[in-house]
Design a protein around this motif. Structure first.
Motif, short mmCIF file in Angstrom:
data_model
loop_
_atom_site.label_atom_id
_atom_site.label_comp_id
_atom_site.label_asym_id
_atom_site.label_seq_id
_atom_site.Cartn_x
_atom_site.Cartn_y
_atom_site.Cartn_z
N GLU A 70 0.82 -1.22 0.00
CA GLU A 70 0.00 0.00 0.00
C GLU A 70 0.85 1.26 0.00
O GLU A 70 0.55 2.22 -0.71
CB GLU A 70 -0.93 0.01 1.22
N GLU B 231 -10.84 -3.55 10.21
CA GLU B 231 -10.74 -5.01 10.35
C GLU B 231 -9.47 -5.39 11.11
O GLU B 231 -9.48 -6.25 11.99
CB GLU B 231 -10.76 -5.67 8.97
N GLY C 289 -12.84 4.92 2.69
CA GLY C 289 -13.06 3.86 1.71
C GLY C 289 -12.53 2.51 2.13
O GLY C 289 -12.63 2.11 3.29
N GLU C 290 -11.94 1.82 1.16
CA GLU C 290 -11.44 0.46 1.39
C GLU C 290 -10.31 0.44 2.42
O GLU C 290 -10.22 -0.48 3.22
CB GLU C 290 -10.96 -0.15 0.07
N ARG C 291 -9.45 1.44 2.41
CA ARG C 291 -8.36 1.49 3.39
C ARG C 291 -8.92 1.60 4.81
O ARG C 291 -8.42 0.96 5.73
CB ARG C 291 -7.41 2.64 3.09
N ARG C 292 -9.95 2.39 4.99
CA ARG C 292 -10.57 2.52 6.31
C ARG C 292 -11.19 1.19 6.74
O ARG C 292 -11.06 0.77 7.88
CB ARG C 292 -11.63 3.61 6.31
N ARG C 293 -11.85 0.51 5.81
CA ARG C 293 -12.46 -0.78 6.13
C ARG C 293 -11.39 -1.79 6.55
O ARG C 293 -11.53 -2.49 7.53
CB ARG C 293 -13.25 -1.32 4.93
N ALA C 294 -10.29 -1.83 5.79
CA ALA C 294 -9.20 -2.76 6.11
C ALA C 294 -8.56 -2.41 7.46
O ALA C 294 -8.23 -3.30 8.24
CB ALA C 294 -8.16 -2.74 5.00
#
Length: 155
Positions: free
Chosen positions: A58, A117, A109-114
């Motif tokens: 990333e 998690e 977005g996706e980075r926040r979701r990851a």
């Protein structure tokens, strides 16, 4: 680079640094942990290695150079036996959770979701190691007055 993107990159690099430290720390844990907890330590070690490798990709995708692992890390306390190894594992997970909390705040977005998690996974492992939990994992300021706040995000 915008201020928001710069803040997100700093949080991403901090998460990477914390994962480097966790991988190192679990090497210490693995050397002292009892046989009945060895599978837990191996699983956590593997999870941190996978997160570390994903974070390296990333950071590279942003055009930045990923922060390198240190040759060694100062442990927060001596780890002479399996009880101390269990405490170290819980401390590693709590510190990693704190860094991912920062990445959740700084990203979208996706980075926040990851990141959320990863925060959840670290909090669950911390509970498994310590036997207790806090209401807001990763948010030291919300953990309550009896919680110790780590002075650095990584070991």
């Amino acid at each position: 680079m915008s201020e928001a993107k710069d803040r997100e990159l700093r949080a991403l690099q901090a998460a990477l640094a914390a994962e480097h430290a966790a991988v190192y720390g679990y090497g210490v844990v693995g050397g002292r942990i009892s046989d009945d907890r060895r599978a837990d330590a191996r699983s956590a070690y593997d999870a941190h290695r996978a997160r570390r490798d994903a974070l390296v990709r990333e950071v590279k995708d942003t055009g930045a150079d990923p922060v390198a692992a240190a040759a060694g890390y100062a442990l927060p306390f001596q780890v002479p036996d399996q009880a101390a190894a269990v405490r170290l594992a819980a401390e590693l997970e709590n510190r990693v959770a704190g860094v991912y909390s920062d990445l959740v705040r700084a990203s979208g977005g996706e980075r926040r979701r990851a990141a959320a998690e990863a925060l959840r996974e670290a909090a669950v492992r911390a509970v498994r190691w310590s036997g207790g939990s806090v209401a807001f994992p990763g948010l030291a300021e919300r953990a309550g007055p009896s919680s110790e706040v780590p002075s650095v995000p990584a070991v």
